[in-house]
Design a protein around this motif. Sequence first.
Motif, PDB file in Angstrom:
ATOM      1  N   ALA A  50       1.148   1.013 -11.761  1.00 49.25           N
ATOM      2  CA  ALA A  50       2.560   0.683 -11.564  1.00 49.25           C
ATOM      3  C   ALA A  50       3.234   1.608 -10.560  1.00 49.25           C
ATOM      4  CB  ALA A  50       3.307   0.745 -12.904  1.00 49.25           C
ATOM      5  N   ARG A  51       2.761   2.815 -10.447  1.00 48.25           N
ATOM      6  CA  ARG A  51       3.388   3.778  -9.546  1.00 48.25           C
ATOM      7  C   ARG A  51       2.584   3.973  -8.266  1.00 48.25           C
ATOM      8  NH1 ARG A  51       5.156   8.015 -14.156  1.00 48.25           N
ATOM      9  NH2 ARG A  51       6.736   6.671 -15.071  1.00 48.25           N
ATOM     10  N   ARG A  52       1.708   3.051  -7.977  1.00 49.48           N
ATOM     11  CA  ARG A  52       0.845   3.145  -6.799  1.00 49.48           C
ATOM     12  C   ARG A  52       1.686   3.235  -5.527  1.00 49.48           C
ATOM     13  NH1 ARG A  52      -3.497  -1.033  -6.959  1.00 49.48           N
ATOM     14  NH2 ARG A  52      -4.501   0.597  -8.128  1.00 49.48           N
ATOM     15  N   ASP A  53       1.217   4.054  -4.629  1.00 52.02           N
ATOM     16  CA  ASP A  53       1.845   4.193  -3.324  1.00 52.02           C
ATOM     17  C   ASP A  53       1.264   3.108  -2.415  1.00 52.02           C
ATOM     18  OD1 ASP A  53       2.989   4.967  -0.968  1.00 52.02           O
ATOM     19  OD2 ASP A  53       1.846   6.812  -0.769  1.00 52.02           O
ATOM     20  N   TRP A  54       2.110   2.245  -1.924  1.00 49.13           N
ATOM     21  CA  TRP A  54       1.656   1.110  -1.128  1.00 49.13           C
ATOM     22  C   TRP A  54       1.595   1.438   0.364  1.00 49.13           C
ATOM     23  CZ3 TRP A  54      -0.491  -2.842  -3.519  1.00 49.13           C
ATOM     24  CH2 TRP A  54      -0.197  -3.024  -4.878  1.00 49.13           C
ATOM     25  N   ALA A  55       1.781   2.688   0.749  1.00 49.47           N
ATOM     26  CA  ALA A  55       1.802   3.064   2.161  1.00 49.47           C
ATOM     27  C   ALA A  55       0.478   2.730   2.853  1.00 49.47           C
ATOM     28  CB  ALA A  55       2.124   4.544   2.311  1.00 49.47           C
ATOM     29  N   GLU A  56      -0.655   2.995   2.210  1.00 51.77           N
ATOM     30  CA  GLU A  56      -1.953   2.697   2.813  1.00 51.77           C
ATOM     31  C   GLU A  56      -2.118   1.200   3.064  1.00 51.77           C
ATOM     32  OE1 GLU A  56      -5.519   4.348   1.116  1.00 51.77           O
ATOM     33  OE2 GLU A  56      -4.400   6.109   0.444  1.00 51.77           O
ATOM     34  N   TYR A  57      -1.705   0.407   2.114  1.00 55.54           N
ATOM     35  CA  TYR A  57      -1.808  -1.038   2.261  1.00 55.54           C
ATOM     36  C   TYR A  57      -0.939  -1.515   3.423  1.00 55.54           C
ATOM     37  CZ  TYR A  57      -0.803  -5.952   1.449  1.00 55.54           C
ATOM     38  OH  TYR A  57      -0.617  -7.297   1.624  1.00 55.54           O
ATOM     39  N   LEU A  58       0.285  -1.031   3.481  1.00 60.40           N
ATOM     40  CA  LEU A  58       1.195  -1.448   4.542  1.00 60.40           C
ATOM     41  C   LEU A  58       0.686  -1.022   5.919  1.00 60.40           C
ATOM     42  CD1 LEU A  58       4.600  -0.703   2.801  1.00 60.40           C
ATOM     43  CD2 LEU A  58       3.517  -2.928   3.157  1.00 60.40           C
ATOM     44  N   ALA A  59       0.119   0.167   6.012  1.00 55.95           N
ATOM     45  CA  ALA A  59      -0.426   0.647   7.284  1.00 55.95           C
ATOM     46  C   ALA A  59      -1.609  -0.223   7.718  1.00 55.95           C
ATOM     47  CB  ALA A  59      -0.849   2.096   7.162  1.00 55.95           C
ATOM     48  N   ALA A  60      -2.495  -0.556   6.783  1.00 54.91           N
ATOM     49  CA  ALA A  60      -3.643  -1.405   7.103  1.00 54.91           C
ATOM     50  C   ALA A  60      -3.177  -2.802   7.513  1.00 54.91           C
ATOM     51  CB  ALA A  60      -4.589  -1.486   5.913  1.00 54.91           C
TER      52      ALA A  60
END
Length: 70
Positions: A50-60
């Motif tokens: 639930a608290r996952r950082d989505w920055a890696e996904y957005l960058a990819a």
Amino acid sequence: MTQKLNRHGISVRAARNSALAALAADLPSPILADLTGMHRHTAIRWVTYARRDWAEYLAARAEDQQEGKR
């Protein structure tokens, strides 16, 4: 209760998961485990999810879109 609802064509899995994710975003894992009766390791996984950082996904995703434009 879930089995009875499923027999009538009412699926509750998505609602259950959404409710758990909402709780996990707001509560520490020990409290989530205590309130729901789940194992503490399961509660830790839910809180982490639930608290996952989505920055890696957005960058990819942005990188993939840039490659598609070339």
